[in-house]
Design a protein around this motif. Structure first.
Motif, PDB file in Angstrom:
ATOM      1  N   ILE A 433      33.849  30.284  -7.777  1.00 10.99           N
ATOM      2  CA  ILE A 433      32.458  29.927  -8.063  1.00 10.99           C
ATOM      3  C   ILE A 433      31.611  30.046  -6.801  1.00 10.99           C
ATOM      4  O   ILE A 433      30.481  30.568  -6.822  1.00 10.99           O
ATOM      5  CB  ILE A 433      32.370  28.496  -8.627  1.00 10.99           C
ATOM      6  N   ARG A 434      32.149  29.576  -5.682  1.00  7.96           N
ATOM      7  CA  ARG A 434      31.402  29.643  -4.429  1.00  7.96           C
ATOM      8  C   ARG A 434      31.300  31.082  -3.905  1.00  7.96           C
ATOM      9  O   ARG A 434      30.311  31.443  -3.264  1.00  7.96           O
ATOM     10  CB  ARG A 434      32.045  28.748  -3.358  1.00  7.96           C
ATOM     11  N   LEU A 435      32.314  31.904  -4.157  1.00  5.84           N
ATOM     12  CA  LEU A 435      32.229  33.314  -3.801  1.00  5.84           C
ATOM     13  C   LEU A 435      31.070  33.982  -4.534  1.00  5.84           C
ATOM     14  O   LEU A 435      30.282  34.731  -3.937  1.00  5.84           O
ATOM     15  CB  LEU A 435      33.543  34.023  -4.125  1.00  5.84           C
ATOM     16  N   VAL A 436      30.943  33.694  -5.825  1.00  7.78           N
ATOM     17  CA  VAL A 436      29.837  34.242  -6.616  1.00  7.78           C
ATOM     18  C   VAL A 436      28.501  33.747  -6.072  1.00  7.78           C
ATOM     19  O   VAL A 436      27.513  34.491  -6.027  1.00  7.78           O
ATOM     20  CB  VAL A 436      29.993  33.879  -8.101  1.00  7.78           C
ATOM     21  N   GLU A 437      28.461  32.502  -5.630  1.00 12.03           N
ATOM     22  CA  GLU A 437      27.233  31.967  -5.020  1.00 12.03           C
ATOM     23  C   GLU A 437      26.797  32.825  -3.844  1.00 12.03           C
ATOM     24  O   GLU A 437      25.617  33.169  -3.702  1.00 12.03           O
ATOM     25  CB  GLU A 437      27.488  30.534  -4.558  1.00 12.03           C
ATOM     26  N   GLY A 438      27.745  33.197  -2.983  1.00 11.02           N
ATOM     27  CA  GLY A 438      27.421  34.029  -1.828  1.00 11.02           C
ATOM     28  C   GLY A 438      26.983  35.427  -2.226  1.00 11.02           C
ATOM     29  O   GLY A 438      26.119  36.025  -1.574  1.00 11.02           O
ATOM     30  N   ILE A 439      27.574  35.958  -3.314  1.00 10.54           N
ATOM     31  CA  ILE A 439      27.170  37.280  -3.798  1.00 10.54           C
ATOM     32  C   ILE A 439      25.745  37.229  -4.336  1.00 10.54           C
ATOM     33  O   ILE A 439      24.941  38.139  -4.101  1.00 10.54           O
ATOM     34  CB  ILE A 439      28.156  37.770  -4.872  1.00 10.54           C
ATOM     35  N   GLN A 440      25.408  36.157  -5.046  1.00  5.61           N
ATOM     36  CA  GLN A 440      24.029  35.991  -5.515  1.00  5.61           C
ATOM     37  C   GLN A 440      23.061  35.938  -4.335  1.00  5.61           C
ATOM     38  O   GLN A 440      21.983  36.547  -4.370  1.00  5.61           O
ATOM     39  CB  GLN A 440      23.910  34.714  -6.357  1.00  5.61           C
ATOM     40  N   ASP A 441      23.448  35.227  -3.283  1.00  3.04           N
ATOM     41  CA  ASP A 441      22.588  35.159  -2.098  1.00  3.04           C
ATOM     42  C   ASP A 441      22.418  36.543  -1.467  1.00  3.04           C
ATOM     43  O   ASP A 441      21.328  36.885  -0.981  1.00  3.04           O
ATOM     44  CB  ASP A 441      23.170  34.182  -1.075  1.00  3.04           C
ATOM     45  N   TYR A 442      23.482  37.331  -1.463  1.00  7.89           N
ATOM     46  CA  TYR A 442      23.404  38.708  -0.948  1.00  7.89           C
ATOM     47  C   TYR A 442      22.343  39.499  -1.707  1.00  7.89           C
ATOM     48  O   TYR A 442      21.522  40.202  -1.093  1.00  7.89           O
ATOM     49  CB  TYR A 442      24.779  39.360  -1.099  1.00  7.89           C
ATOM     50  N   GLU A 443      22.342  39.363  -3.038  1.00  6.23           N
ATOM     51  CA  GLU A 443      21.353  40.083  -3.850  1.00  6.23           C
ATOM     52  C   GLU A 443      19.942  39.574  -3.569  1.00  6.23           C
ATOM     53  O   GLU A 443      18.981  40.355  -3.504  1.00  6.23           O
ATOM     54  CB  GLU A 443      21.690  39.928  -5.329  1.00  6.23           C
ATOM     55  N   LYS A 444      19.812  38.273  -3.400  1.00  7.90           N
ATOM     56  CA  LYS A 444      18.503  37.694  -3.124  1.00  7.90           C
ATOM     57  C   LYS A 444      17.978  38.154  -1.760  1.00  7.90           C
ATOM     58  O   LYS A 444      16.784  38.436  -1.592  1.00  7.90           O
ATOM     59  CB  LYS A 444      18.594  36.160  -3.185  1.00  7.90           C
ATOM     60  N   ILE A 445      18.883  38.249  -0.785  1.00 11.24           N
ATOM     61  CA  ILE A 445      18.490  38.714   0.552  1.00 11.24           C
ATOM     62  C   ILE A 445      17.960  40.145   0.484  1.00 11.24           C
ATOM     63  O   ILE A 445      16.953  40.486   1.125  1.00 11.24           O
ATOM     64  CB  ILE A 445      19.684  38.604   1.525  1.00 11.24           C
ATOM     65  N   LYS A 446      18.608  40.992  -0.300  1.00 10.46           N
ATOM     66  CA  LYS A 446      18.138  42.381  -0.436  1.00 10.46           C
ATOM     67  C   LYS A 446      16.747  42.424  -1.062  1.00 10.46           C
ATOM     68  O   LYS A 446      15.894  43.218  -0.644  1.00 10.46           O
ATOM     69  CB  LYS A 446      19.124  43.185  -1.297  1.00 10.46           C
ATOM     70  N   ILE A 447      16.518  41.561  -2.033  1.00 13.33           N
ATOM     71  CA  ILE A 447      15.202  41.517  -2.683  1.00 13.33           C
ATOM     72  C   ILE A 447      14.149  41.004  -1.708  1.00 13.33           C
ATOM     73  O   ILE A 447      13.035  41.545  -1.622  1.00 13.33           O
ATOM     74  CB  ILE A 447      15.265  40.636  -3.942  1.00 13.33           C
ATOM     75  N   ILE A 448      14.491  39.965  -0.938  1.00 12.48           N
ATOM     76  CA  ILE A 448      13.548  39.393   0.030  1.00 12.48           C
ATOM     77  C   ILE A 448      13.157  40.441   1.079  1.00 12.48           C
ATOM     78  O   ILE A 448      11.995  40.552   1.469  1.00 12.48           O
ATOM     79  CB  ILE A 448      14.157  38.143   0.691  1.00 12.48           C
ATOM     80  N   ARG A 449      14.147  41.216   1.523  1.00 13.45           N
ATOM     81  CA  ARG A 449      13.861  42.223   2.548  1.00 13.45           C
ATOM     82  C   ARG A 449      12.884  43.287   2.044  1.00 13.45           C
ATOM     83  O   ARG A 449      12.194  43.928   2.827  1.00 13.45           O
ATOM     84  CB  ARG A 449      15.165  42.871   3.004  1.00 13.45           C
ATOM     85  N   LYS A 450      12.828  43.460   0.726  1.00 14.61           N
ATOM     86  CA  LYS A 450      11.915  44.452   0.155  1.00 14.61           C
ATOM     87  C   LYS A 450      10.546  43.866  -0.169  1.00 14.61           C
ATOM     88  O   LYS A 450       9.548  44.586  -0.188  1.00 14.61           O
ATOM     89  CB  LYS A 450      12.520  45.041  -1.123  1.00 14.61           C
ATOM     90  N   THR A 451      10.488  42.551  -0.439  1.00 10.05           N
ATOM     91  CA  THR A 451       9.266  41.980  -1.000  1.00 10.05           C
ATOM     92  C   THR A 451       8.580  40.934  -0.136  1.00 10.05           C
ATOM     93  O   THR A 451       7.380  40.700  -0.306  1.00 10.05           O
ATOM     94  CB  THR A 451       9.575  41.338  -2.371  1.00 10.05           C
ATOM     95  N   ALA A 452       9.310  40.279   0.768  1.00  7.30           N
ATOM     96  CA  ALA A 452       8.720  39.169   1.521  1.00  7.30           C
ATOM     97  C   ALA A 452       7.867  39.659   2.678  1.00  7.30           C
ATOM     98  O   ALA A 452       7.946  40.814   3.101  1.00  7.30           O
ATOM     99  CB  ALA A 452       9.823  38.245   2.036  1.00  7.30           C
ATOM    100  N   GLY A 453       7.081  38.748   3.212  1.00  8.50           N
ATOM    101  CA  GLY A 453       6.259  39.053   4.372  1.00  8.50           C
ATOM    102  C   GLY A 453       7.081  39.138   5.641  1.00  8.50           C
ATOM    103  O   GLY A 453       8.224  38.687   5.700  1.00  8.50           O
ATOM    104  N   ASP A 454       6.473  39.683   6.698  1.00 12.12           N
ATOM    105  CA  ASP A 454       7.185  39.901   7.955  1.00 12.12           C
ATOM    106  C   ASP A 454       7.688  38.606   8.566  1.00 12.12           C
ATOM    107  O   ASP A 454       8.772  38.563   9.147  1.00 12.12           O
ATOM    108  CB  ASP A 454       6.278  40.631   8.948  1.00 12.12           C
ATOM    109  N   SER A 455       6.919  37.536   8.459  1.00 12.23           N
ATOM    110  CA  SER A 455       7.302  36.266   9.076  1.00 12.23           C
ATOM    111  C   SER A 455       8.590  35.729   8.466  1.00 12.23           C
ATOM    112  O   SER A 455       9.515  35.323   9.188  1.00 12.23           O
ATOM    113  CB  SER A 455       6.171  35.241   8.904  1.00 12.23           C
TER     114      SER A 455
END
Length: 492
Positions: A433-455
């Motif tokens: 379950i915790r491994l999947v949690e980290g994989i979800q965070d990996y996907e979220k990080i990729k999305i943030i790098r594409k959509t979030a502001g520079d700061s």
């Protein structure tokens, strides 16, 4: 939570008296008129298993197995953890959703309220995740544990919930054993060959793909469709078996890739196998996979593979620098967590070539890892490490290579306890379950790098530096570093 994300929490039942029947149930969660239905909330009791290290006498119990039993007894003066997981629907509105978990202890009911703050952001379904998850499956362990005849309906029925759990983690790879004992029987249940090889009296060859086809079709039906890894053409013991019609017996050939006997055995098989894969429509997603083999052996085998069909892809768990002469031939390359730090240029080169680069843990390092003696936050840490370094995903050698009694004792042979499996026969582990949690965070990080502001991206990059080193900093707890990273993600 993001929309589409799975999030977890834990409660503990503590009692001074014996409880003969403890039941747990979950309500729906509400935010005004919007609802997360109770069907989206899973509750498990957390069971204990024996853990320890090889060669050490000390053993202890760890809470790891998630048990979906609707009722459980709890001894006096003891505790029983309760695990709660919520699958947030993809189509609901953002907001604060409130619900509760009810714990019935021999008729006395305690209601535990909780809430989830659902963000505006959307996490795609697991089948759409980019993380390349490769956890080797062992169908032979399932047959032995449940007492099923191999490849019978009962065998596939028992495997389905296990492999669907694997698929729910965004699994990408099917593990197929194409020779007998590719890893020299290092598991309690050895891997047998899924392809029968027969030498006729006239010296020609015949191959039976019945089992291989059934296994691949079953796994695809469970939702794993992206890659088939076939182990192996460079086995640890360099032995290959086949049935010899002339002598009416099974023969065992001992040969290495640079030898003529190897070429005479493997080349006709690979040619026939390529034709079969193309007829099934699987050739383009199949890799001939090799595990921790010397470079010279890999290169010799590679030459035979490419002679059979230039279109074959190679996968390998091997500590080769991506810039090395042999590594550029490997489509799916996996290096150990504690391998030398890879240069951004080497990683970028593989990506530009359309090649996959992942990392693995196995019997080492001690931290971070997914042993039953590990801090469970280390399982989530692995997804963040992949994001920090630039890996495409993660490999582990054992999804379900169970010891004799996995629900009671997680130790096996010379491995640290829990090394051989992440899923139990009838449910997940906390580690999974915790491994999947980290994989979800990996996907979220990729999305943030594409959509979030520079700061925000700058803050994220700073905290990711703590996840990047290949030598784990034991002065810091994985849970504390994760908390820093999650705080930045949640700030979005």
């Amino acid at each position: 939570a993001w929309k589409g994300e799975r999030v977890s929490a834990q409660a503990v039942v503590s009692t001074p008296v014996k409880l003969s029947g403890v039941k747990v149930s979950a309500s729906e969660l509400k935010c005004g008129k919007d609802i997360i239905p109770s069907e989206n909330v899973k509750t498990w009791f957390v069971r204990y298993t024996i853990a320890g290290r090889p060669g050490e006498k000390e053993t202890f119990l760890v809470p790891d197995r998630l048990d979906a039993d609707c009722q459980i007894a709890v001894a006096a003066n003891s505790t029983r953890p309760v695990w709660v997981e919520v699958k947030v629907p993809s189509n609901i509105k953002a907001g604060v959703y409130k619900g509760s978990v009810s714990v019935n202890c021999d008729g006395a009911v305690t209601v535990l309220p909780y809430q989830i703050k659902v963000a505006e952001h959307l996490l795609p379904e697991p089948s759409q995740w980019t993380f390349h998850l490769d956890l080797w499956q062992n169908p032979y362990a399932v047959a032995r544990y449940f007492g099923d005849k191999l490849w019978s309906k009962e065998h596939f029925d028992h495997m389905r919930p296990i492999m669907e759990m694997y698929a729910s983690a965004g699994a990408k790879v099917i593990t197929a054993s194409i020779i007998q004992h590719p890893w020299n029987g290092q598991t309690f249940d050895p891997f047998e060959s899924m392809i029968a090889k027969m030498k006729r009296i006239d010296g020609s060859w015949s191959y039976d793909y019945t089992v291989f086809d059934k296994w691949v079709e079953f796994m695809m039906d469970c939702g794993i469709t992206e890659q088939i890894d076939c182990y192996t053409l460079v086995p640890w013991q360099y032995k290959f078996d086949y049935y010899d019609c002339a002598t009416n017996s099974v023969k065992l050939i001992d040969c290495k890739p640079e030898e003529q006997a190897y070429r005479d055995l493997i080349l006709p098989f690979l040619k026939d196998f390529a034709s079969h894969l193309k007829a099934k429509g699987w050739f383009d997603i199949t890799c001939i996979a090799m595990d921790e083999r010397p470079m010279e052996q890999m290169n010799a085998a590679y030459a035979v593979v490419k002679e059979a069909d230039k279109g074959y892809r190679i996968a390998g768990a091997a500590n080769y620098n991506p810039d090395s002469d042999g590594a550029d031939k490997i489509y799916d390359l996996c290096v150990a967590y504690d391998f030398d730090i890879l240069s951004p240029e080497a990683i970028a080169k593989r990506k530009s070539n359309g090649q996959i680069l992942t990392f693995y843990t196995c019997c080492g390092p001690l931290h971070p890892n997914t042993f039953t003696i590990s801090d469970y936050a280390e399982s989530a840490f692995l997804g963040w490490h992949a994001a920090a370094v630039g890996y495409d995903g993660y490999l582990r050698w054992a999804l379900n290579s169970w010891p004799e009694d996995p629900c009671t004792d997680s130790r096996f042979g010379n491995w640290i306890s829990g090394d051989t499996y992440l899923l139990y026969p009838e449910g997940p582990s906390v580690r999974f379950i915790r491994l999947v949690e980290g994989i979800q965070d990996y996907e979220k990080i990729k999305i943030i790098r594409k959509t979030a502001g520079d700061s925000l991206k700058s803050e994220l990059d700073k905290v990711l530096l703590k996840f990047a080193p290949s030598i784990y900093d034991e002065s810091q707890k994985a849970a504390d570093i994760l908390a820093e990273g999650k705080k930045i993600i949640n700030a979005l």
